[in-house]
Write a protein that holds these residues in place. Sequence first.
Motif, PDB file in Angstrom:
ATOM      1  N   ARG A 116       0.837  -1.202   0.000  1.00 25.00           N
ATOM      2  CA  ARG A 116       0.000   0.000   0.000  1.00 25.00           C
ATOM      3  C   ARG A 116       0.873   1.254   0.000  1.00 25.00           C
ATOM      4  N   ALA A 117       0.217   2.401   0.017  1.00 26.01           N
ATOM      5  CA  ALA A 117       0.943   3.664  -0.217  1.00 26.01           C
ATOM      6  C   ALA A 117       1.905   4.024   0.902  1.00 26.01           C
ATOM      7  N   GLU A 118       3.161   4.208   0.514  1.00 24.34           N
ATOM      8  CA  GLU A 118       4.123   4.885   1.382  1.00 24.34           C
ATOM      9  C   GLU A 118       4.236   6.295   0.795  1.00 24.34           C
ATOM     10  N   SER A 119       4.366   7.281   1.647  1.00 19.87           N
ATOM     11  CA  SER A 119       4.349   8.636   1.087  1.00 19.87           C
ATOM     12  C   SER A 119       5.403   9.538   1.711  1.00 19.87           C
ATOM     13  N   PHE A 120       5.026  10.276   2.754  1.00 14.21           N
ATOM     14  CA  PHE A 120       5.955  11.264   3.321  1.00 14.21           C
ATOM     15  C   PHE A 120       7.134  10.566   3.997  1.00 14.21           C
ATOM     16  N   LYS A 121       8.284  11.219   3.963  1.00 12.71           N
ATOM     17  CA  LYS A 121       9.443  10.652   4.661  1.00 12.71           C
ATOM     18  C   LYS A 121      10.424  11.766   4.988  1.00 12.71           C
ATOM     19  N   ASN A 181      21.064  12.929  12.156  1.00 10.73           N
ATOM     20  CA  ASN A 181      22.312  12.158  12.055  1.00 10.73           C
ATOM     21  C   ASN A 181      22.281  11.165  10.888  1.00 10.73           C
ATOM     22  N   SER A 182      21.303  11.243  10.066  1.00 11.42           N
ATOM     23  CA  SER A 182      21.138  10.407   8.852  1.00 11.42           C
ATOM     24  C   SER A 182      20.972   8.918   9.162  1.00 11.42           C
ATOM     25  N   ARG A 183      20.677   8.567  10.399  1.00  9.88           N
ATOM     26  CA  ARG A 183      20.581   7.143  10.744  1.00  9.88           C
ATOM     27  C   ARG A 183      19.135   6.665  10.891  1.00  9.88           C
ATOM     28  N   TRP A 184      18.179   7.574  10.886  1.00 14.46           N
ATOM     29  CA  TRP A 184      16.778   7.174  11.053  1.00 14.46           C
ATOM     30  C   TRP A 184      15.924   7.790   9.962  1.00 14.46           C
ATOM     31  N   ILE A 185      15.028   6.986   9.486  1.00 17.07           N
ATOM     32  CA  ILE A 185      14.070   7.484   8.486  1.00 17.07           C
ATOM     33  C   ILE A 185      12.688   7.418   9.121  1.00 17.07           C
ATOM     34  N   ALA A 186      11.977   8.518   9.070  1.00 19.62           N
ATOM     35  CA  ALA A 186      10.564   8.500   9.474  1.00 19.62           C
ATOM     36  C   ALA A 186       9.753   8.544   8.186  1.00 19.62           C
ATOM     37  N   PHE A 187       8.739   7.715   8.101  1.00 17.45           N
ATOM     38  CA  PHE A 187       7.916   7.728   6.886  1.00 17.45           C
ATOM     39  C   PHE A 187       6.481   7.371   7.234  1.00 17.45           C
ATOM     40  N   ALA A 193      12.485   3.744  10.700  1.00  8.94           N
ATOM     41  CA  ALA A 193      13.373   2.646  10.327  1.00  8.94           C
ATOM     42  C   ALA A 193      14.819   3.085  10.513  1.00  8.94           C
ATOM     43  N   TYR A 194      15.614   2.141  10.953  1.00  6.86           N
ATOM     44  CA  TYR A 194      17.044   2.409  11.151  1.00  6.86           C
ATOM     45  C   TYR A 194      17.755   2.270   9.815  1.00  6.86           C
ATOM     46  N   PHE A 195      18.628   3.221   9.518  1.00  5.92           N
ATOM     47  CA  PHE A 195      19.402   3.214   8.278  1.00  5.92           C
ATOM     48  C   PHE A 195      20.869   3.178   8.694  1.00  5.92           C
ATOM     49  N   ASP A 196      21.493   2.016   8.550  1.00  7.39           N
ATOM     50  CA  ASP A 196      22.831   1.877   9.138  1.00  7.39           C
ATOM     51  C   ASP A 196      23.922   2.519   8.267  1.00  7.39           C
ATOM     52  N   LYS A 197      25.148   2.493   8.817  1.00  9.36           N
ATOM     53  CA  LYS A 197      26.255   3.186   8.152  1.00  9.36           C
ATOM     54  C   LYS A 197      26.595   2.569   6.805  1.00  9.36           C
ATOM     55  N   VAL A 199       3.294  14.640   6.737  1.00 13.68           N
ATOM     56  CA  VAL A 199       4.487  15.490   6.777  1.00 13.68           C
ATOM     57  C   VAL A 199       5.259  15.393   8.105  1.00 13.68           C
ATOM     58  N   PRO A 200       5.815  14.223   8.410  1.00 15.70           N
ATOM     59  CA  PRO A 200       6.634  14.144   9.627  1.00 15.70           C
ATOM     60  C   PRO A 200       7.943  14.894   9.430  1.00 15.70           C
ATOM     61  N   GLU A 201       8.329  15.682  10.390  1.00 16.72           N
ATOM     62  CA  GLU A 201       9.583  16.456  10.327  1.00 16.72           C
ATOM     63  C   GLU A 201      10.252  16.371  11.689  1.00 16.72           C
ATOM     64  N   PHE A 202      11.476  15.858  11.709  1.00 20.08           N
ATOM     65  CA  PHE A 202      12.219  15.789  12.973  1.00 20.08           C
ATOM     66  C   PHE A 202      12.659  17.179  13.411  1.00 20.08           C
ATOM     67  N   THR A 203      12.740  17.366  14.731  1.00 24.32           N
ATOM     68  CA  THR A 203      13.412  18.558  15.272  1.00 24.32           C
ATOM     69  C   THR A 203      14.280  18.130  16.449  1.00 24.32           C
ATOM     70  N   LYS A 204      15.238  18.995  16.762  1.00 26.46           N
ATOM     71  CA  LYS A 204      16.175  18.639  17.833  1.00 26.46           C
ATOM     72  C   LYS A 204      15.630  18.982  19.209  1.00 26.46           C
ATOM     73  N   GLY A 205      14.481  19.579  19.279  1.00 28.61           N
ATOM     74  CA  GLY A 205      13.896  19.911  20.572  1.00 28.61           C
ATOM     75  C   GLY A 205      12.439  20.275  20.404  1.00 28.61           C
ATOM     76  N   LYS A 206      11.861  20.741  21.505  1.00 26.40           N
ATOM     77  CA  LYS A 206      10.454  21.131  21.467  1.00 26.40           C
ATOM     78  C   LYS A 206      10.356  22.612  21.134  1.00 26.40           C
ATOM     79  N   SER A 207       9.422  22.964  20.307  1.00 26.46           N
ATOM     80  CA  SER A 207       9.247  24.367  19.946  1.00 26.46           C
ATOM     81  C   SER A 207       8.729  25.146  21.149  1.00 26.46           C
ATOM     82  N   SER A 208       9.240  26.350  21.307  1.00 24.05           N
ATOM     83  CA  SER A 208       8.749  27.181  22.413  1.00 24.05           C
ATOM     84  C   SER A 208       7.461  27.907  22.015  1.00 24.05           C
ATOM     85  N   TRP A 209       7.063  27.727  20.764  1.00 18.32           N
ATOM     86  CA  TRP A 209       5.849  28.401  20.292  1.00 18.32           C
ATOM     87  C   TRP A 209       4.609  27.619  20.711  1.00 18.32           C
TER      88      TRP A 209
END
Lengths: 595, 494
Positions: free
Chosen positions: B401-406, B411-417, B432-436, B463-473
């Motif tokens: 079935r449909a895979e879409s956003f990613k 650190n280039s080691r994890w993919i969110a999709f 998913a873990y993306f190894d070296k 539209v999953p988007e990683f961030t390094k912390g929590k937004s203060s907004w």
Amino acid sequence: MTASPEPMKERIPGLCFGVAAAALLATAKADLLYHMEQFSLFLPKREFLASFMEQPGGLLELVGAFLTQFCHYPVIGAILIALCLWLLSAMVQKACNLKDGAALLALIPAVFMLLFIMRMDYAVYTMRSYGMLFSQILGLTAAVSLAAAYRNCCMSSKAGSCMIPIISIIGFPLIGIYAFIACLLMIITDDRHRIVNIVSFAAFTVTIPLICAHFPGIYDRINPKYVFLSGMPFLDFPEGLFEALYPILLGVVSIIVLLFAGKASWKLSASIAAASLAVMLALTNWDADFRTVLGMERAAADENWDEVISLAKHSKKQTRAQVLYRNVALFEKGRLTEEMFAYPYERQQMSTSIDIAFICAAPVLHYCGMVNSCDRLSMEASASFTKNIFYFKLMARDALARGERELAEKYIDIVSCNIFEGKWVRRHRAFLEDTESMRKDKCFENILALMRQQSTEFDVVEPVELMLRRNFSNPEYVNEQVYEWQMATMLSWKDTQTPIYCMFNRQDMFPDAHITKGIAEAMALFVSMNGDRNLMVNLVDAMQSQKSILKKFSSFSNDINRTDDFQSDKAEQYFSKQYGRSYWLYYYFIDENEL
Amino acid sequence: MMRRLTLFLLLVSIAVSCTRGYQNAVPTHQSLSIYPDYAGTVVPANIAPLNFDIQNDADACVAVFTGKGISFSVKGPHIRIPEKKWKNLLADSHGHPITVDVYAKQDGRWDRFESIHIDVADEEIDPYITYRLIEPGYSNYGFLCLRQRDLTSFEENDLYNNEMVRERVNQQCINCHSFQDYNPDIFQLHARQTDGGTVIVRGKDGQKMDLKAGDLISAAVYPSWHPQENLIAYSVNATSQIFHTRGNQKTEVFDGKSDLILYDADKAEVSYIVNDSLSMETFPYWSHDGRTLYYASAYLPNFGADSSTDMSNLTGRIRYDIWSIPFDPATRSFGQPSIVFDASSDSLSAVTPRPSPDGRYLLSGVADYGSFHIWHESGDIYITDLETGETHPLDEINSTRAESFKCWSSNSRWIAFTSRREDGAYTKLYFAYFDKDGHVHKPFLLPQKDPQLNHRICLSYNVPEFTKGKSSWTPKRIASIIQSDPDAARFVAR
């Protein structure tokens, strides 16, 4: 403090009103109660329950949503509403200290709250809040109960001066604006703490909603503009907020007035109560079309097609929704093109500006086998308004028909959380387990057969009748079910050419196939208009068993040729009398744009 | 008092006896069924507890978690792992597998299922991910929100939601959030219809912009914030929608025209990046060094169209390739575009390029045709090795079935999709873990306190988007910007 027992005489009016309200709701508004249950949802799950706490006054919606489940059986729903109304009047009696004859006046707020339900109209198809049948009555009851408790317990004590802050702070998140109504009633009741109470009231009724609306981290999902209406269904009435909510306002105002009522004679009280009842009945929504559509919707949900047809027969002026439901029912009974032109022609506009897509299009498209279109409209409605059992059931059935097992299971699981949907859930779980049993189910058999006809690859946003027309515009013979809808839509839209091809195509394949009355009448007319003698000969051959229709058409044709202005009312009356309800009358006297 | 005490002791003894004796269980050949399926996955060392439900019929269940030196048990069938114990277990198991032994009691006998192994990677995942929750609707929408989820716990909060401007009739769509270099306080999002405009947030300041300037065919649509500069690349799209009346695909979203623009947030100026009348360019995305802009492009003559063609009749034939264009941040000028993934030659359509922050790989969404693969069952995720130029599907994470956003972790080691694999209609969020060595491992579903929430929820993760912390907004702060009048951007020719 000892409470004096309430004399029996003072209780009787409340009980009588309760019984009358239950009877009225269970008879005049049974289908509305069922509709409200179907267009509601109650999930005993943490995230669902928590979502009600995202708005001040959410507790009322939550309790309302829970109680609305009982309206699946309208009699039980009516009794529950009547009990709430009775409780309201009992609390009003206590809060306003209405004794003897004045006890009758305690019914007035309950009458207005009943009016709120009795006035409900097509807005019930586009609700954005849950439990409206109960939430407002319960809100007012809570407000009056707090005022009554204050009068009896706190008024004479020092605690009286801190009750308004307490009720504002605790009550507003739970019952919304009704907490402030309680505070207002307390101020009026209590002379002793009036100044302190007025100051607290002014301070808390302003600051608490404003804090809720603007303070970060508190109620991050409310529109600050409506914070002072929290607890009320302020987004549910597209055709006017005041027009819909004024019964509640009257209920509140009447309680305030009753606080000053003191004593009144039985006679005077009875007259006022009777007048309020008369006002309630006069302002009730008696729209016959609304009632018929709700009845058809309920009967269709039970697949009780005879009931849908019966409602159509008794409706003198039919609306688009009625015609659509009626045609589905006739199709399910195998009588669509046989009888669809034998129903009252007189049309009326639906008394609403709400798009018919949200009223009946989704179920109609479902039963016409247009499950993708049904799914789209169901999802659109679910996204735009409250999520409800009605659309989850349709989407589950669409998913079953498309063979989307996991999706169907998801929706069935959601529906199964509602306490009175067991029968539906068992039936559809069985289809999930055994797809063969689904194929043998009469209704699904038709849907699956109709799904084989999809003449258009894409839908666009357009009226449901046009969607049907586009879908069934391909004249190729697929099966009997598709043929019925092809001919029904083509004849409805007065397409004079394609049906001829469509019918003869079928006759070539099945020479002994029965030609229904509607199609026979239409063919006689169309072939005569076509003027091709060979076609006429073929038609006479095909209609050996319906020679009487050809004969009658011959006479009709002569009459039409003799009539100068056949679009006049006089001509219509004449033809109606002479030829009854036939396709010919439909063709000449009904404007298809009205559909 | 004594009766109550007796009753309490009785209940305790019943509870204890229900799980006692599993240590003597015998191995069973029955297969274990758990939801979500975490068996054989590789998880980050900072992930929230992987709660799961045991779906096998049993009178009692126990799951025993064993790390390098820690072991504890949790009663089933609803395995809810205490957060503290889970953190200790992960800390203890860095780079090692966690073994989960599930025991089930039936007819008085304890059975032991084959052990499950969950590997704990050395590399952590970015602690926050932001996504939009939306009904998989068509043209209408109701409640929408941008949620921030702490991946190290179950904490979740709204970044913004449209309830705050909810009206009886008018609704507001919110979409396309984009952060600058994983910074939670530098981002943009669009509001459509009610109070429409683009919200640009830079640290403590925020403003609403009207980016429909000059002769642009639309306001700004798909964004990508330059990792270092105050520049945002956007596509502008003339988007339409039609609905399938048959089959399991429900709708078709397609562009009639599209171009790429650059918004300079310091100067409030927009200009064209690519504006070719014979191509439709969309879905721009910056490389992490900010020197290359990737995007998808469909060359109209390839499918018999030109700039005046009505694309609604050609939806099944529109195919995109992945292109890149060099960018010089010093001069703010673009070079000549070149093709990265010629998908259309293989009768495929590739969109939404996502280069890994280490610059080595590029993910793209690929389907049989079109650009809106969330609605295409053939939608899969492909990977391009930017060093070798080789592209292949990521079979380890794709489904029927449909895979879409990613997106990539910093650190280039994890993919969110996102994927519709569970039911075909609602997109769920997977990692998913993306190894070296460039291998992707079995994906796992977003952990939830109650895993059944993933099954019950009637909203899609977008539209999953990683961030390094929590937004203060906060939602109310963003709402105050959305409700203000927009500033108009100025169009400049390059």
